[in-house]
Design a protein around this motif. Sequence first.
Motif, short mmCIF file in Angstrom:
data_model
loop_
_atom_site.label_atom_id
_atom_site.label_comp_id
_atom_site.label_asym_id
_atom_site.label_seq_id
_atom_site.Cartn_x
_atom_site.Cartn_y
_atom_site.Cartn_z
N LYS A 20 43.14 47.21 63.22
CA LYS A 20 42.70 47.82 61.96
C LYS A 20 43.40 47.19 60.77
N ARG A 21 44.66 46.86 60.94
CA ARG A 21 45.39 46.21 59.85
C ARG A 21 44.85 44.82 59.57
N LEU A 22 44.34 44.17 60.57
CA LEU A 22 43.80 42.83 60.38
C LEU A 22 42.48 42.84 59.62
N LEU A 23 41.74 43.94 59.70
CA LEU A 23 40.45 44.01 59.03
C LEU A 23 40.54 44.41 57.56
N ARG A 24 41.70 44.82 57.12
CA ARG A 24 41.88 45.21 55.72
C ARG A 24 41.86 44.01 54.81
N TRP A 25 41.11 44.15 53.71
CA TRP A 25 41.11 43.09 52.72
C TRP A 25 42.27 43.30 51.77
N PRO A 26 42.91 42.24 51.40
CA PRO A 26 44.03 42.41 50.46
C PRO A 26 43.50 42.81 49.08
N SER A 27 44.22 43.68 48.40
CA SER A 27 43.82 44.12 47.07
C SER A 27 44.27 43.07 46.07
N THR A 28 43.35 42.68 45.20
CA THR A 28 43.68 41.69 44.18
C THR A 28 43.33 42.26 42.81
N PRO A 29 44.01 41.82 41.77
CA PRO A 29 43.68 42.29 40.42
C PRO A 29 42.24 41.96 40.04
N ASP A 30 41.77 40.77 40.42
CA ASP A 30 40.39 40.38 40.11
C ASP A 30 39.39 41.29 40.81
N GLY A 31 39.68 41.62 42.05
CA GLY A 31 38.80 42.51 42.79
C GLY A 31 38.76 43.90 42.18
N GLN A 32 39.91 44.39 41.73
CA GLN A 32 39.96 45.71 41.11
C GLN A 32 39.19 45.69 39.79
N GLU A 33 39.33 44.63 39.02
CA GLU A 33 38.59 44.52 37.75
C GLU A 33 37.09 44.47 38.00
N ALA A 34 36.68 43.75 39.03
CA ALA A 34 35.26 43.66 39.37
C ALA A 34 34.73 45.02 39.79
N ALA A 35 35.50 45.75 40.57
CA ALA A 35 35.08 47.07 41.01
C ALA A 35 34.96 48.03 39.83
N GLU A 36 35.93 48.00 38.93
CA GLU A 36 35.89 48.87 37.76
C GLU A 36 34.71 48.51 36.85
N SER A 37 34.45 47.23 36.72
CA SER A 37 33.31 46.78 35.92
C SER A 37 31.99 47.24 36.53
N ALA A 38 31.88 47.14 37.84
CA ALA A 38 30.67 47.60 38.52
C ALA A 38 30.49 49.11 38.35
N LEU A 39 31.59 49.84 38.42
CA LEU A 39 31.54 51.28 38.23
C LEU A 39 31.09 51.62 36.81
N ARG A 40 31.62 50.93 35.82
CA ARG A 40 31.20 51.17 34.42
C ARG A 40 29.72 50.88 34.23
N ARG A 41 29.23 49.79 34.82
CA ARG A 41 27.80 49.46 34.70
C ARG A 41 26.94 50.53 35.37
N ALA A 42 27.36 51.00 36.54
CA ALA A 42 26.60 52.03 37.24
C ALA A 42 26.58 53.33 36.45
N GLU A 43 27.71 53.70 35.86
CA GLU A 43 27.76 54.92 35.05
C GLU A 43 26.88 54.79 33.81
N ALA A 44 26.89 53.62 33.17
CA ALA A 44 26.04 53.40 31.99
C ALA A 44 24.56 53.46 32.37
N ALA A 45 24.21 52.88 33.51
CA ALA A 45 22.81 52.90 33.95
C ALA A 45 22.37 54.33 34.26
N ARG A 46 23.25 55.12 34.88
CA ARG A 46 22.92 56.52 35.18
C ARG A 46 22.72 57.31 33.89
#
Length: 69
Positions: A4-30
Amino acid sequence: MKWKRLLRWPSTPDGQEAAESALRRAEAARKEAEERQPAVSEAAGALRRARQENHFAARFRASIEGRSA
């Protein structure tokens, strides 16, 4: 459970920014979709009324011509 530990993706600042950006776009679309809802309902109602009127006209025409609709 080591695999299970091997399947975890490492958290990166770029990935977090992309996720937050996607969330903002989804909220705006809703929010935009919710704001459009009354206009969409009104247009759907107008189309429904037009379809019913056309159906009535076709039945009326058929009754005058002596055929069934």
